[in-house]
Design an enzyme around this catalytic site. Structure first.
Site, mmCIF file in Angstrom:
data_model
loop_
_atom_site.group_PDB
_atom_site.id
_atom_site.type_symbol
_atom_site.label_atom_id
_atom_site.label_comp_id
_atom_site.label_asym_id
_atom_site.label_seq_id
_atom_site.Cartn_x
_atom_site.Cartn_y
_atom_site.Cartn_z
ATOM 1 N N ASP A 1 -24.089 11.355 7.432
ATOM 2 C CA ASP A 1 -22.872 11.876 8.060
ATOM 3 C C ASP A 1 -21.727 10.872 7.912
ATOM 4 O O ASP A 1 -21.813 9.734 8.376
ATOM 5 C CB ASP A 1 -23.145 12.147 9.544
ATOM 6 C CG ASP A 1 -22.091 13.016 10.194
ATOM 7 O OD1 ASP A 1 -20.887 12.857 9.872
ATOM 8 O OD2 ASP A 1 -22.450 13.860 11.034
ATOM 9 N N HIS B 1 -22.021 15.557 7.026
ATOM 10 C CA HIS B 1 -21.360 16.291 8.104
ATOM 11 C C HIS B 1 -20.962 17.682 7.620
ATOM 12 O O HIS B 1 -20.463 17.842 6.512
ATOM 13 C CB HIS B 1 -20.110 15.502 8.525
ATOM 14 C CG HIS B 1 -19.512 15.945 9.808
ATOM 15 N ND1 HIS B 1 -19.972 15.511 11.036
ATOM 16 C CD2 HIS B 1 -18.475 16.783 10.071
ATOM 17 C CE1 HIS B 1 -19.239 16.046 11.997
ATOM 18 N NE2 HIS B 1 -18.330 16.830 11.433
#
Length: 231
Positions: free
Chosen positions: A169, A200
Site C-alpha cells: 500500500d 491501495h
C-alpha cells in the site's frame, strides 16, 4: 431499486445519500463508506452489489458539508489532487456522526434489525472508527489509512471488525502495517487479512487500481463475514 435520499443528521440538517434496495425484505442494512472520491460510480456499484445479495445499502455523501455531490475519478490526475484536497478539509469526527445518523436511519426508517458498515481508503479508516465509536453490528475496512494512530480506541470495539490490508500500500507503509498487527492481532473482535503484493485501491470496482484476484478474495471474505454477523 436505487434512489438518492436525504438522511436527517444528528445536528438537525439533511444529508444526501445513495440507497440501493433489494427486491425482497432486506436481510440487514450496510452503510457503504466512501473513499476520498465521493459517492461515485464505484461506490454506487458497491451498494448495488450488496442489494443484489439481499442487503439494504446506504452510501451517505460524507463530503456534503464541504461540497455536496462530489464524484471524482482517481485515474485522472487533477481529480486525484482534488480528492486529496477534500480529505484535508474533511472533519472525520463529524463524519462519524454522519455515519451514525445513517445507521440510525436504517434502523428507524427502514426497520432493519442489524446494520453493518463497509468502507474503503478513508472509508476504511472511518469503518474502524465506526466500530469503536458507534453501536454498528459489524464493520469491514479495505486498505484503511492511519489506523496506527487510532489504536488507543481498540478496546472500545465491541462488535466484529475485519480489515483488509494491502501489502504494498502506497499510503500505508510496512511499519504502519506492522503496528496494526501488533495492536490488533490479540483483539478478539478483530480479524486482519493481508494481501501480499497488492496496492491501495485493489478492490475498486472500476479503473486502473483494481486487482481482480485480490478483490474477489477480499469480497468473498467480506460476504461471509456479513452473512455470519448480520444474517
Amino acid at each position: 431499486m436505487t434512489a438518492m435520499i436525504s438522511i436527517p443528521t444528528l445536528d438537525g440538517a439533511m444529508m444526501p445519500a445513495y440507497r440501493a434496495t433489494p427486491a425482497d425484505t432486506p436481510r440487514a442494512a450496510i452503510v457503504v463508506i466512501q473513499e476520498i472520491f465521493g459517492v461515485n460510480a464505484g461506490i454506487r456499484r458497491k451498494c448495488d452489489t450488496l442489494a443484489e445479495a439481499g442487503y439494504l445499502a446506504i452510501a451517505p455523501d460524507l463530503f456534503w458539508r464541504i461540497e455536496p455531490g462530489i464524484e471524482l475519478d482517481p485515474d485522472i490526475a487533477p481529480e486525484m489532487e482534488r480528492a486529496l484536497e477534500l480529505m484535508g478539509h474533511f472533519d472525520q469526527n463529524e463524519g462519524i456522526r454522519d455515519i451514525e445518523a445513517a445507521i440510525r436511519f436504517a434502523r428507524d426508517q427502514d426497520g432493519v434489525a442489524k446494520v453493518g458498515a463497509v468502507g474503503y481508503c478513508l472509508g476504511g479508516r472511518l469503518a474502524y472508527m465506526t466500530a469503536a465509536r458507534t453501536d454498528v453490528d459489524a464493520s469491514v475496512g479495505y486498505y484503511a489509512v492511519g489506523v496506527h494512530g487510532l489504536l488507543g480506541e481498540r478496546h472500545a470495539i465491541a462488535k466484529p471488525l475485519m480489515l483488509h490490508i494491502a501489502g504494498e500500500d502506497g499510503f500505508v507503509d510496512k511499519d504502519t502495517q506492522a503496528a496494526m498487527h501488533a495492536g490488533l492481532d490479540d483483539q478478539l473482535k478483530v480479524t486482519l487479512h493481508d494481501y501480499a503484493g497488492e496496492d491501495h485501491g485493489f478492490a475498486t470496482e472500476f479503473g486502473k487500481r483494481r486487482s481482480d484476484a485480490a478483490a474477489t478474495l477480499a469480497d468473498e471474505r467480506t460476504a461471509a463475514f456479513f452473512a455470519a454477523h448480520l444474517g
